[in-house]
Enzyme design. Structure first.
Site, short mmCIF file in Angstrom:
data_model
loop_
_atom_site.label_atom_id
_atom_site.label_comp_id
_atom_site.label_asym_id
_atom_site.label_seq_id
_atom_site.Cartn_x
_atom_site.Cartn_y
_atom_site.Cartn_z
N GLU A 88 33.03 49.23 38.43
CA GLU A 88 34.15 50.09 38.02
C GLU A 88 35.44 49.29 37.86
O GLU A 88 36.52 49.74 38.23
CB GLU A 88 34.38 51.22 39.04
CG GLU A 88 33.21 52.15 39.21
CD GLU A 88 33.25 53.37 38.28
OE1 GLU A 88 34.22 53.53 37.53
OE2 GLU A 88 32.27 54.13 38.31
N GLY A 89 35.32 48.08 37.32
CA GLY A 89 36.48 47.20 37.16
C GLY A 89 36.60 46.32 38.38
O GLY A 89 36.87 46.80 39.47
#
Ligand SMILES: Cc1cc2nc3c(=O)[nH]c(=O)nc-3n(C[C@H](O)[C@H](O)[C@H](O)COP(=O)(O)OP(=O)(O)OC[C@H]3O[C@@H](n4cnc5c(N)ncnc54)[C@H](O)[C@@H]3O)c2cc1C
Lengths: 601, 249
Positions: A440-441
């Site tokens: 998620e990043g």
């Protein structure tokens, strides 16, 4: 050693955060939540706590030891996972947050996050499936056509169909601009999707009747870069019951989170997978990221509660493990003491407590902002909440991923040699949590998002709102917390100075230099924000004591005292880190950035 | 047929209880309270009877402080139809509970009362039996299976030697044991529905019952701490020590 229900999430803490710190009652006055009240919320948390203890916790270690397998045809997962998820859906958790119209309960996000805390702490791998399904359903609810909503939402929200989010490709991880999966439109408005995705969580399994993939792809002829990315619904099973052209190329074998399948998916091996465009063409990334704010609060929460479970397990262990004597005790005939009495063990436990509980407070506050951004009374209040949330999201995602993970590390240390064995759960909790700074990043990508986009490009506007919020807490702090309040004020000042220096550099042709140490800035602002969370908690604890709850001795008094002491710890031991970080940042230190690649050796 | 289920609010089974410093009882301040687990089983059984078409209404009753309403709500959220709270802040001992329940039975005329075999706080294991005597109804205690027939019930009970099956004429009292069923969770939609279900509030005086305790608690103490064990080098030493020190051989 098995974990017991009481060693995971402290229910008193959840209640304290929801009511004393986050004033949940205010939400019941809003139309969307008018049918809820403290009692129904308590009953729902009871159900979450019980279901997590009975159905999620018992198979957590087994699922880690017996990870899913693929025989070339089907994926096999131990049966306990499906049983747990069926019970989860039957109890209404899959749809709790959704509209009444879709069979949901319109539960505030803050409460549904608090419920998730119990499931994720008990068994993050099993909890991963509904997490992804809800995320995917939210995207469809927000951006899908009525027809798409009808086709997917009831099935997803009832837990019959699960969902995924398929962004990553072998050549496009952090750099989504380079993704290659393509979609070719047919005459009927339906697309044929072709390409390879990797690391797709829950991409294949037999836990649900269907899997709804949300796929990022480029419509043939679309512009290069992020502006040419569109979002598609690509179901595993099509409406006519036939299998779509989506194939599992293989499972990925991981360090942790082993029970959530990680898949390599091939779309369109047999000519093209049927896909339905969501919203407008070329806006896919915007849609995905809209949902990401919420998903990232969820990732932060997962990280927070894994650290929390580690801390609680270590605390339990330290209270019963007898070893060593106080330094001043000379008599070897005296019995050894529980290790929790050693100053160094207390140091580790207090650090872990301040990280885990601080992280949980931050995430639930983030969820409260999600609620406010949707249901606050005025458009101004909703907008303000959205701006705050947008600014805080990189920290809500990253701070727990870094520091609650540190709590997992300390939990192993508190266990000594036993912590390093697979007979105790703390090493698994650590392995599970190690994912969170990556997906998620990554941490680095979050740092660039925070400093580059949300602070510098925003010219510090959202940051000013955040400072206002923090200063409101400073002003509300009781005399007993005057020292901490003053320290938070100077920390806020230090952040402003740093941002001013970085802003000038960025404006003066030194953007690259300013962004080089973005990760340091993320750490710095994260620590300031969590110090703020601790001041809020200590202030609420002081108020509770003054209101007569928890005076004298007993568990309530000890609980509140623990909050105030953890706050003190955070301000004395943790917040001072930002001084060194401010120096590096303000000097635009380029020691790392200027390192010649050859000189690494 | 109406089924009546009494539910008691007790210290949650996960709580490590502490004895009050003055040895007068257990410290209940700020301690998590829940429904007595055996009562959850009784509620579940009653709901299953209703789902199977054997019962028409499930009524739950609790005797205790205002917060006992939460326990009733839990039962309503599981699926019971309505609740009765007999509110009192006094200590209510099994005999008084049985007398109050008799009052409720007289009013409600249930065909079956399912009582937990005991409450996990004081472990008395008396209420069901006393109620049966007061009503002059048949009783089947420690039930692990209940089958409702026409005007009768067949109840399998757990006894020392194994299982015993009794046939009772209805109305009757059944006390539930651990293996009777696995209680369901209060689902979120049912929690919301429970808010709207009727909950009547009564007082012990409404039933003309004097609830003054008949038993006096002299002292409550922690169980003695187990002392540390020792390791013996061989079996001979073990036998020797069992003979001379422990005196058990
Ligand atoms: C268990 C697991 C589950 C996952 N689930 C999903 C899923 O469900 N759906 C999905 O789409 N993806 C999923 N992912 C993929 C995940 O989001 C990516 O792994 C992540 O975005 C990083 O991409 P990458 O692995 O290609 O690493 P890279 O992008 O190659 O990054 C390697 C390193 O380089 C750094 N880096 C890269 N670019 C920059 C830059 N511009 N500036 C500074 N540093 C940079 C990164 O921070 C990182 O430290 C999952 C991954 C894992 C491990």
């Amino acid at each position: 050693m098995t974990q017991t229900a009481t060693t995971l999430i402290d229910r008193r803490d959840v209640d304290f955060l929801l009511h004393d710190v986050l004033a949940l009652d205010a939400l019941f006055g809003r139309e969307r939540h008018a049918e809820h009240d403290r009692q129904t919320v308590a009953a729902m948390l009871d159900t979450a706590e019980k279901l997590a203890a009975d159905h999620f916790l018992p198979h957590a270690a087994k699922l880690d030891a017996q990870e899913p397998t693929f025989d070339g045809e089907d994926v096999h997962i131990i049966p306990e996972v499906k049983a747990a998820l069926d019970a989860y859906s039957a109890a209404g958790f899959m749809s709790a947050h959704a509209d009444y119209d879709w069979g949901g309960m319109q539960l505030p996000h803050t409460v549904s996050m608090a419920c998730s805390a119990f499931f994720s702490a008990a068994n993050i791998s099993t909890a991963g499936y509904p997490f992804l399904t809800r995320g995917a359903a939210n995207v469809i609810a927000k951006f899908g056509t009525d027809e798409q909503k009808q086709a997917y939402l009831p099935n997803m929200l009832s837990g019959r169909w699960f969902g995924t989010m398929a962004l990553t490709e072998p050549g496009a991880g952090s750099g989504l601009a380079d993704l290659k999966t393509t979609a070719v439109p047919g005459d009927d408005g339906i697309y044929k999707v072709t390409g390879n995705k990797i690391f797709i969580s829950a991409g294949e399994h037999g836990l649900s009747e269907n899997i709804v993939h949300l796929v990022l792809a480029r419509i043939k002829g679309a512009p290069a870069g992020v502006k040419g990315i569109s979002l598609f619904i690509v179901p595993k099973i099509l409406a006519d019951g036939t299998r779509n052209d989506v194939r599992l190329a293989g499972l990925i074998h991981k360090m942790g989170y082993r029970g959530t399948t990680s898949t390599m998916l091939n779309f369109g091996e047999a000519g093209g997978a049927t896909g339905y465009l969501v919203g407008e063409a070329h806006k896919g990334l915007t849609y995905m990221f809209h949902m990401m704010n919420e998903a990232r609060v969820g990732v932060g929460l997962g990280a927070a509660v894994l650290g929390y479970a580690g801390y609680r397990t270590a605390l339990d262990y330290a209270r019963t493990r007898l070893q060593g004597r106080p330094p001043a005790a000379k008599d070897p005939n005296l019995p050894p003491v529980p290790i929790v009495e050693h100053a160094d063990v207390k140091r580790m436990l207090l650090a872990a407590k301040s990280y885990a509980e601080g992280a949980l407070a931050l995430c639930l506050y983030g969820a409260r902002l999600v609620d406010d951004s949707e249901t606050a009374e005025t458009p101004e209040a909703r907008d303000r909440a959205f701006q705050l949330l947008d600014l805080l999201t990189p920290m809500i995602k990253s701070w727990p991923s870094q520091w609650a993970l540190a709590a997992n590390d300390l939990a192993i240390q508190v266990h000594g040699g036993y912590g390093y064995t697979r007979e105790y759960p703390v090493e698994r909790l650590y392995r599970d949590n190690r994912l969170n700074p990556i997906h998620e990043g990554t941490f680095g990508i979050q740092a660039l998002d925070l400093l580059g986009r949300k602070v510098l490009a925003d010219r510090g506007r959202a940051l000013a709102l955040l400072s206002e919020e923090m200063m409101a807490t400073v002003r509300a702090a009781p005399p007993a917390l005057a020292q901490e309040a003053a320290e938070l004020t100077s920390a806020i000042g230090m952040v402003s100075e740093t941002v001013a220096v970085l802003g000038r550099a960025a404006a003066g042709n030194q953007l690259e230099q300013a962004l080089a140490n973005a990760a340091v800035f993320l750490e710095m602002l994260g620590h300031v924000v969590v110090a703020w969370m601790w001041l809020r908690q200590a202030t609420a604890a002081e108020a509770a004591i003054h209101a007569g709850s928890g005076t004298g001795s007993g568990p309530r008094a000890a609980f509140l005292d623990g909050k105030i002491r953890a706050c003190r710890y955070f301000f004395r031991w943790e917040l001072p880190r930002i001084g060194a970080q401010a120096i590096l940042l303000q000097r635009l230190d380029q020691t790392c950035a200027e390192m010649p690649v050859e000189s690494f050796g | 047929m109406k089924v009546l289920v009494p539910v008691k609010r007790v210290v949650d089974y996960n709580v490590k209880i502490r004895v009050k410093a003055d040895n007068t009882g257990v410290d209940l301040a700020n301690v998590k309270m829940s429904m007595n687990p055996f009562d959850e089983i009784s509620v579940e059984e009653a709901i299953r009877l209703k789902e199977a078409g054997k019962a028409t209404e499930v009524v739950v009753v609790s005797i205790g402080p205002a917060q006992a309403a939460e326990t009733i709500r839990t039962a309503l959220a599981m699926g019971a139809d309505r609740g009765i709270l007999i509110k009192t802040d006094e200590e209510v001992q099994p005999l008084a509970v049985a007398k109050l329940l008799k009052g409720v039975v007289d009013e409600e005329q249930p065909g079956l009362v399912i009582v937990g075999k005991q409450a996990i706080d004081d472990d008395s294991n008396q209420t069901g039996q006393m109620l049966s005597a007061l009503l002059g109804w048949g009783q089947a205690t420690f039930a692990s299976k209940v089958v409702i027939g026409d005007g009768s019930a067949e109840v399998t009970r757990e006894v020392d030697g194994g299982l015993e099956t009794l046939s009772l004429k209805l109305p009757a009292i059944v006390t539930s044991d651990l293996r009777l069923n696995e209680p369901r969770y209060a689902s979120l939609p049912n929690i919301m529905k429970a808010k709207k279900k009727p909950l009547a509030e009564k007082a012990p005086a409404d039933y003309g019952v004097d609830i003054a305790p008949r038993l006096k608690t002299l002292k409550v103490e922690e169980p003695p701490k187990r002392s540390a064990g020792i390791k013996v080098p061989d079996v001979a030493t073990l036998v020797e020590k069992l003979k001379t020190e422990a005196g058990v051989l």
